[in-house]
Design a protein around this motif. Structure first.
Motif, PDB file in Angstrom:
ATOM      1  N   TRP A 220      -0.481 -15.348  13.136  1.00  0.00           N
ATOM      2  CA  TRP A 220       0.189 -15.815  14.425  1.00  0.00           C
ATOM      3  C   TRP A 220      -0.568 -16.736  14.916  1.00  0.00           C
ATOM      4  O   TRP A 220      -1.941 -16.925  14.879  1.00  0.00           O
ATOM      5  CB  TRP A 220       0.170 -14.326  15.165  1.00  0.00           C
ATOM      6  CG  TRP A 220       0.757 -14.803  16.601  1.00  0.00           C
ATOM      7  CD1 TRP A 220       2.163 -14.659  17.109  1.00  0.00           C
ATOM      8  CD2 TRP A 220       0.238 -15.201  17.885  1.00  0.00           C
ATOM      9  NE1 TRP A 220       2.417 -14.926  18.241  1.00  0.00           N
ATOM     10  CE2 TRP A 220       1.172 -15.300  18.823  1.00  0.00           C
ATOM     11  CE3 TRP A 220      -1.330 -15.398  18.160  1.00  0.00           C
ATOM     12  CZ2 TRP A 220       0.776 -15.700  20.102  1.00  0.00           C
ATOM     13  CZ3 TRP A 220      -1.484 -15.832  19.548  1.00  0.00           C
ATOM     14  CH2 TRP A 220      -0.473 -16.025  20.462  1.00  0.00           C
TER      15      TRP A 220
ATOM     16  N   SER B 271      -2.857 -11.170  20.301  1.00  0.00           N
ATOM     17  CA  SER B 271      -1.482 -11.065  20.064  1.00  0.00           C
ATOM     18  C   SER B 271      -1.486  -9.805  18.936  1.00  0.00           C
ATOM     19  O   SER B 271      -0.428  -8.908  19.317  1.00  0.00           O
ATOM     20  CB  SER B 271      -1.003 -12.251  19.124  1.00  0.00           C
ATOM     21  OG  SER B 271      -1.564 -12.063  17.701  1.00  0.00           O
TER      22      SER B 271
ATOM     23  N   SER C  33       7.711  -7.742  16.271  1.00  0.00           N
ATOM     24  CA  SER C  33       6.550  -8.458  16.192  1.00  0.00           C
ATOM     25  C   SER C  33       6.666  -9.739  16.564  1.00  0.00           C
ATOM     26  O   SER C  33       7.481 -10.315  15.979  1.00  0.00           O
ATOM     27  CB  SER C  33       5.873  -8.066  14.745  1.00  0.00           C
ATOM     28  OG  SER C  33       4.716  -8.964  14.733  1.00  0.00           O
ATOM     29  N   ILE C  34       5.481 -10.231  17.324  1.00  0.00           N
ATOM     30  CA  ILE C  34       5.744 -11.722  17.781  1.00  0.00           C
ATOM     31  C   ILE C  34       5.196 -12.426  16.608  1.00  0.00           C
ATOM     32  O   ILE C  34       5.068 -13.852  16.727  1.00  0.00           O
ATOM     33  CB  ILE C  34       4.774 -11.873  19.062  1.00  0.00           C
ATOM     34  CG1 ILE C  34       3.467 -11.696  18.835  1.00  0.00           C
ATOM     35  CG2 ILE C  34       5.413 -11.184  20.159  1.00  0.00           C
ATOM     36  CD1 ILE C  34       2.501 -11.928  20.052  1.00  0.00           C
ATOM     37  N   ARG C  35       4.843 -11.837  15.500  1.00  0.00           N
ATOM     38  CA  ARG C  35       4.455 -12.803  14.117  1.00  0.00           C
ATOM     39  C   ARG C  35       5.736 -13.044  13.516  1.00  0.00           C
ATOM     40  O   ARG C  35       5.668 -13.758  12.251  1.00  0.00           O
ATOM     41  CB  ARG C  35       3.457 -12.167  13.496  1.00  0.00           C
ATOM     42  CG  ARG C  35       2.552 -11.253  13.964  1.00  0.00           C
ATOM     43  CD  ARG C  35       1.679 -10.455  13.028  1.00  0.00           C
ATOM     44  NE  ARG C  35       1.260  -9.356  13.734  1.00  0.00           N
ATOM     45  CZ  ARG C  35       0.537  -8.461  13.640  1.00  0.00           C
ATOM     46  NH1 ARG C  35       0.190  -8.302  12.124  1.00  0.00           N
ATOM     47  NH2 ARG C  35       0.027  -7.719  14.287  1.00  0.00           N
TER      48      ARG C  35
ATOM     49  N   PHE D  11       5.092 -13.655  25.289  1.00  0.00           N
ATOM     50  CA  PHE D  11       3.824 -13.218  25.405  1.00  0.00           C
ATOM     51  C   PHE D  11       2.730 -14.338  25.980  1.00  0.00           C
ATOM     52  O   PHE D  11       1.834 -14.171  27.056  1.00  0.00           O
ATOM     53  CB  PHE D  11       3.367 -12.662  24.067  1.00  0.00           C
ATOM     54  CG  PHE D  11       1.832 -12.302  23.882  1.00  0.00           C
ATOM     55  CD1 PHE D  11       1.259 -11.606  24.684  1.00  0.00           C
ATOM     56  CD2 PHE D  11       1.265 -13.287  23.002  1.00  0.00           C
ATOM     57  CE1 PHE D  11      -0.307 -11.485  24.562  1.00  0.00           C
ATOM     58  CE2 PHE D  11      -0.001 -13.202  22.979  1.00  0.00           C
ATOM     59  CZ  PHE D  11      -0.879 -12.018  23.516  1.00  0.00           C
TER      60      PHE D  11
ATOM     61  N   ASP E 293       0.891  -6.522  19.969  1.00  0.00           N
ATOM     62  CA  ASP E 293       1.899  -6.153  18.835  1.00  0.00           C
ATOM     63  C   ASP E 293       1.208  -4.354  18.531  1.00  0.00           C
ATOM     64  O   ASP E 293       2.361  -3.714  18.504  1.00  0.00           O
ATOM     65  CB  ASP E 293       1.557  -6.696  17.548  1.00  0.00           C
ATOM     66  CG  ASP E 293       2.529  -7.810  17.225  1.00  0.00           C
ATOM     67  OD1 ASP E 293       3.342  -7.996  18.327  1.00  0.00           O
ATOM     68  OD2 ASP E 293       2.529  -8.511  16.303  1.00  0.00           O
TER      69      ASP E 293
ATOM     70  N   ASN F 253       9.326 -17.959  18.389  1.00  0.00           N
ATOM     71  CA  ASN F 253      10.082 -16.963  18.547  1.00  0.00           C
ATOM     72  C   ASN F 253       9.933 -16.375  20.130  1.00  0.00           C
ATOM     73  O   ASN F 253       8.947 -16.498  20.594  1.00  0.00           O
ATOM     74  CB  ASN F 253       9.845 -15.864  17.754  1.00  0.00           C
ATOM     75  CG  ASN F 253       8.603 -15.194  17.898  1.00  0.00           C
ATOM     76  OD1 ASN F 253       8.348 -14.357  18.912  1.00  0.00           O
ATOM     77  ND2 ASN F 253       7.919 -15.217  16.742  1.00  0.00           N
TER      78      ASN F 253
ATOM     79  N   GLY G 154       9.920 -13.673  21.590  1.00  0.00           N
ATOM     80  CA  GLY G 154       8.930 -12.430  22.016  1.00  0.00           C
ATOM     81  C   GLY G 154       7.384 -13.278  22.099  1.00  0.00           C
ATOM     82  O   GLY G 154       6.770 -13.177  23.018  1.00  0.00           O
ATOM     83  N   SER G 155       7.026 -14.176  21.083  1.00  0.00           N
ATOM     84  CA  SER G 155       5.975 -14.774  21.160  1.00  0.00           C
ATOM     85  C   SER G 155       5.573 -15.879  22.332  1.00  0.00           C
ATOM     86  O   SER G 155       4.651 -15.694  22.962  1.00  0.00           O
ATOM     87  CB  SER G 155       5.631 -15.632  19.987  1.00  0.00           C
ATOM     88  OG  SER G 155       4.468 -16.358  19.950  1.00  0.00           O
TER      89      SER G 155
END
Lengths: 304, 389
Positions: free
Chosen positions: B271, B300, B337-339, B283, B304, B277, B279-280
């Motif tokens: 990440w 991160s 997931s933000i990854r 955040f 998650d 994305n 979500g990322s």
């Protein structure tokens, strides 16, 4: 061979840093009979004072006097407020009280500065590397530490051996009661010696700042090695502290650098590394044990 | 005295009254490293988790949460004590937060033996990934080796032939070198274990120079990495020997502390702040706004972890007593997931993608980490096959 030469330089540089700490520790023990566990805290105070000043005014050279002054003042305050009441007590009381001081100093720094490590830039004049022969480029800053450490050693030698203050220090170490009987203000002498020890610890701390991270607890990491130096050199002996420090610095560095490689010639790679790393961290303690077996009072016993 | 007792009684009554209508909050115990050279990592793990709570108004998966945070002081013994206290006195069932593998190895077995649940936001030591895996032990971050396998793969892709590798002598350090070697196809010019409490690397710098490698791989998390990078530069090695590392040796904090010297370092990560994305982005923005600094990848992972716990709690209706029910919901990994793609492998460790990145000079002259290409897809770990759950 070239590598050995460079590693010896690294060892000597670690050695002089240890010497600056050990000199104060051994003086304080030799003259006042006090075991000062909080000596590492003075190292930390010097490093923090210099780092904060450097961050504020942007000049490392001006931060040097700030670091020295802060460490010396903290040391003298420590002596006046706490240590002075411990001279007549036994070593266990001293160890407990100075251990308490470690906790106090660490928490005080957490409250005042926070837990984040500080980073100090190397002064521009000392940045970079220079050739030191055999095709090696060696960092100027580390050479400067080496030079400062040797200069301090010579200065201390002259101070203890050639001046009136030094005479009193030597006399105080061997014949405490006689010095007092002759009318010397021994309490002032103690405070001065403690301040001097603190100043040297502060010097070691502020010089370590640009190499390492300035952080809470940095003093305890190096204090243990410093005690090894003092024990190997002989309690109370400046000369012992000097040679003890160089021996410990060089032995520790060389073991770390060469032991895993040497073991690897006789055993499997990963096992050699694990064993080598373990043995080299034990190395200086084994050395200390060996010295104590042969010379129970250290290499250069201070007196009697 | 009587007055104070009355006051406390009144306060308790008030709390009781307000809680009666609402759901009892689920306690989550966070044991993390807030002091010492790794202190900023624990801080980011705490703060990343907090952002997840903030964005949902103090809840996770619709369930109110009470977060208890304690410092382990970078000491395994202290981590154990804190876990013990949290589980016995505070009746905490669900724990998370540990940064360092040596602390996890000492602390996590106690939690699991007492029938607690542990969800790791960071440390993923190999000894818990294989045959000693556990039904109530989940890792949201990575198995330790993964980070360094990706770095090994990256070094191979970049065409390096002769690597000098270094890591501290503890569990994660051993996992690091094993992981790197597993995917690096070139020759190893030298392999050195440093001490975990070491801050002066002069001896190692000399060894690197003598070995004359064409790339250096090192794993030194937290303040260790900052000291290592600075001394690498001071020794004149920077610019001579390029460096390939995994994310922990070059996070956002390391990059800004090291400054100019970090530019050009190759790293791999799962990440990065520039991930595209929603979500990322949400955040990063919330984190930046609240704490006024860029989040590291540690933050991160913790975010998650909070989302993963939230998804599981949502499934169980806020119950953690039935660990099997919690496990069923957790393993669905029904959070985004933000990854990007994320799922749990058979040993309850992640299967995810790994990306190459490079430190570049940002518009303001400060170093920034830029993601470049994917180096590994749906990557699990080698220990999973030994895990029988």
């Amino acid at each position: 061979m070239v590598l050995v030469y460079e590693q010896v330089l690294n060892g000597l540089q670690l050695g002089v840093t240890l010497f600056l700490l050990a000199a104060g520790l051994t003086l304080i023990f030799g003259i006042m009979g006090v075991i000062n566990l909080a000596h590492g805290s003075l190292y930390m105070v010097g490093a923090y004072a210099a780092a904060l000043t450097a961050a504020k005014i942007g000049s490392f050279l001006l931060a040097v006097p700030a670091g020295l002054a802060a460490a010396a003042l903290a040391g003298m305050a420590m002596e006046y407020l706490v240590i002075r009441h411990l001279y007549a007590r036994d070593h266990l009381d001293q160890v407990l009280a100075t251990f308490g001081l470690i906790l106090f100093f660490n928490q005080a720094v957490v409250l005042l500065v926070g837990r984040q490590p500080l980073f100090v830039a190397i002064p521009a004049a000392l940045d970079g590397a220079v050739p030191v022969g055999a095709g090696i480029q060696y960092p100027v800053y580390r050479l400067a530490i080496l030079a400062v450490g040797i200069a301090v050693a010579i200065g201390l030698y002259l101070l203890i051996g050639r001046t009136r203050l030094g005479m009193l220090v030597r006399a105080g170490a061997t014949h405490r009661d006689m010095v007092r009987a002759l009318g010397v203000d021994i309490r002032l002498l103690y405070t001065i010696v403690f301040g001097l020890g603190a100043l040297l610890a502060g010097l070691a701390g502020l010089m370590a700042g640009p190499l390492l991270a300035v952080q809470v607890g940095m003093g305890e990491q190096i204090l243990i090695l410093t005690f090894v130096v003092v024990v190997i050199g002989g309690l109370g002996s400046i000369r012992g502290a000097f040679f003890g420090a160089l021996i410990v610095g060089v032995v520790d560095t060389l073991l770390r650098a060469f032991l895993p490689g040497a073991l690897r010639t006789v055993m499997q790679g990963s096992e050699a590394d694990a064993l080598g790393a373990g043995l080299s961290s034990m190395g200086v303690y084994l050395l200390m044990a060996a010295v104590l077996l042969v010379r129970p009072r250290g290499l250069f016993p201070a007196h009697g | 005295m009587t007055g104070r007792t009355l006051l406390i009684a009144a306060m308790l009554a008030a709390v009781g009254a307000s809680a009666a209508g609402a759901q009892e909050p689920v306690k989550i115990g966070m044991i993390t490293t807030l002091s010492g050279p790794g202190g900023y990592i624990g801080q980011d793990i705490r703060d990343g988790f907090q952002i997840a709570l903030d964005l949902e108004g103090g809840k996770l998966g619709g369930v109110p949460i009470q977060l208890l945070v304690e410092d382990d002081g970078f000491k395994p013994g202290q981590g154990k004590q804190v876990a013990d206290r949290m589980m016995k006195s505070d009746k905490v069932k669900l724990l998370t937060g540990i940064v360092f593998s040596n602390i996890a190895v000492a602390t996590v077995p106690d939690v699991l033996d007492a029938d607690g649940i542990y969800v790791s936001p960071n440390a993923g030591p190999s000894n818990f990934a294989g045959k000693d895996c556990h039904r109530n032990y989940f890792v949201v971050s990575w198995q330790n080796d993964n980070l360094h396998e990706s770095a090994g793969q990256n070094a191979t892709v970049l065409g390096y032939k002769k690597a000098f590798i270094l890591a501290p002598n503890y569990q994660a350090g051993k996992d690091a070198l094993a992981g790197f070697k597993r995917f690096f196809k070139g020759e190893i010019a030298g392999e050195v274990y440093t001490r975990l409490d070491q801050t002066d690397y002069a001896a190692e710098m000399a060894q690197i120079r003598a070995a004359n490698p064409d790339v250096v791989f090192q794993f030194h998390p937290g303040g260790l990495g900052i000291a290592f990078m600075r001394q690498y530069q001071q020794a004149g090695l920077l610019g001579q020997v390029p460096m390939v590392v995994a994310a922990p040796s070059m996070d956002a904090t390391t990059a800004s502390a090291v400054g100019e010297a970090a530019v050009g370092v190759n790293l791999t990560t799962h990440w990065n702040t520039d991930f595209d994305n929603p979500g990322s982005k949400r955040f990063v923005e919330a984190f930046q706004k609240k704490f006024n600094r860029a989040p590291t990848f540690y933050a991160s992972q913790s975010y998650d972890t909070a989302l993963a716990i939230g998804a599981a709690l949502k499934g169980t209706g806020g119950k953690v007593d039935d660990t099997e029910a919690f496990r069923r919901e957790m393993l669905k990994a029904s959070f985004s997931s933000i990854r990007g793609p994320f799922k749990f492998g058979p040993n309850q460790h992640p299967i995810q993608d790994w990306w190459a990145a490079k430190v570049e000079k940002g518009p303001d002259g400060k170093p920034v980490i830029k993601t470049t290409t994917k180096v590994m897809s749906n990557h699990g770990d080698v220990y999973a096959k030994d895990c029988k759950l």
